[in-house]
Write a protein that holds these residues in place. Structure first.
Motif, PDB file in Angstrom:
ATOM      1  N   PHE A  62       0.927  -1.266   0.142  1.00 47.95           N
ATOM      2  CA  PHE A  62      -0.043  -0.100  -0.111  1.00 47.95           C
ATOM      3  C   PHE A  62       0.758   1.163   0.055  1.00 47.95           C
ATOM      4  O   PHE A  62       0.792   2.308  -0.917  1.00 47.95           O
ATOM      5  N   TRP A  63       1.740   1.327   0.792  1.00 38.74           N
ATOM      6  CA  TRP A  63       2.782   2.633   0.962  1.00 38.74           C
ATOM      7  C   TRP A  63       3.551   2.877  -0.106  1.00 38.74           C
ATOM      8  O   TRP A  63       3.802   3.930  -0.694  1.00 38.74           O
ATOM      9  N   VAL A  64       3.958   1.410  -0.702  1.00 39.52           N
ATOM     10  CA  VAL A  64       4.781   1.927  -2.059  1.00 39.52           C
ATOM     11  C   VAL A  64       4.115   2.268  -3.229  1.00 39.52           C
ATOM     12  O   VAL A  64       4.557   3.224  -3.768  1.00 39.52           O
ATOM     13  N   LEU A  65       3.029   1.742  -3.164  1.00 37.67           N
ATOM     14  CA  LEU A  65       2.044   2.179  -4.487  1.00 37.67           C
ATOM     15  C   LEU A  65       1.606   3.532  -4.183  1.00 37.67           C
ATOM     16  O   LEU A  65       1.267   4.235  -5.247  1.00 37.67           O
ATOM     17  N   ALA A  66       1.353   3.917  -2.820  1.00 33.99           N
ATOM     18  CA  ALA A  66       0.697   5.155  -2.834  1.00 33.99           C
ATOM     19  C   ALA A  66       1.721   6.126  -3.058  1.00 33.99           C
ATOM     20  O   ALA A  66       1.428   7.304  -3.739  1.00 33.99           O
TER      21      ALA A  66
END
Length: 151
Positions: A63-67
């Motif tokens: 989630f955080w990488v893709l965000a």
């Protein structure tokens, strides 16, 4: 509605720049190259998400990488307020439609859901990736289908 009218009237500097960048009459072949880059980065972002999923990476990390990738994608390839709002609308609306279709038809399911046992938390970010590329395609086609005298 202000963001919609801004897109139609090009009232902000960001919208004017986005429209100029995709005008093949003004920028020549660089508009097509920019559009190809938008879709290339979209494909790369989707490949990254699939690679994380295949590797079994923890959903919070994905989630955080893709965000971060989605934020960079929007900043580099759109940068307009209406692009951000449309991206957020797609990030919420498309997964909601998926949930309705999954529950109504049972046609598919996520193999490793982490939200309520039915959904993957980072899927909305994948929909967010599409907005800059599709918005730029729309801008490009809008300019390409108009003669220079109509503008």
């Amino acid at each position: 509605l202000a963001c919609v009218t801004d897109n139609l009237t090009a009232g902000t500097c960001a919208t004017q720049a986005a429209r100029r960048r995709m005008d093949p009459h003004e920028s020549g072949s660089s508009a097509a190259a920019y559009l190809a880059a938008c879709f290339g980065v979209l494909a790369l972002n989707l490949y990254v998400s699939a690679s994380f999923f295949r590797a079994g990476t923890a959903p919070a990390e994905v989630f955080w990488v893709l965000a971060a990738l989605a934020a960079v994608n929007w900043t580099c390839f759109d940068g307009t307020s209406q692009g951000l709002w449309l991206g957020l609308l797609c990030a919420l609306g498309a997964p909601a439609a998926e949930l309705v279709l999954m529950s109504a038809t049972g046609c598919w399911h996520y193999s490793r859901p982490d939200v309520a046992g039915v959904f993957v938390s980072w899927v909305p970010l994948c929909y967010l990736f599409y907005v800059p590329a599709v918005s730029n395609l729309a801008r490009y086609l809008w300019h390409a289908c108009r003669s220079p005298l109509q503008e």
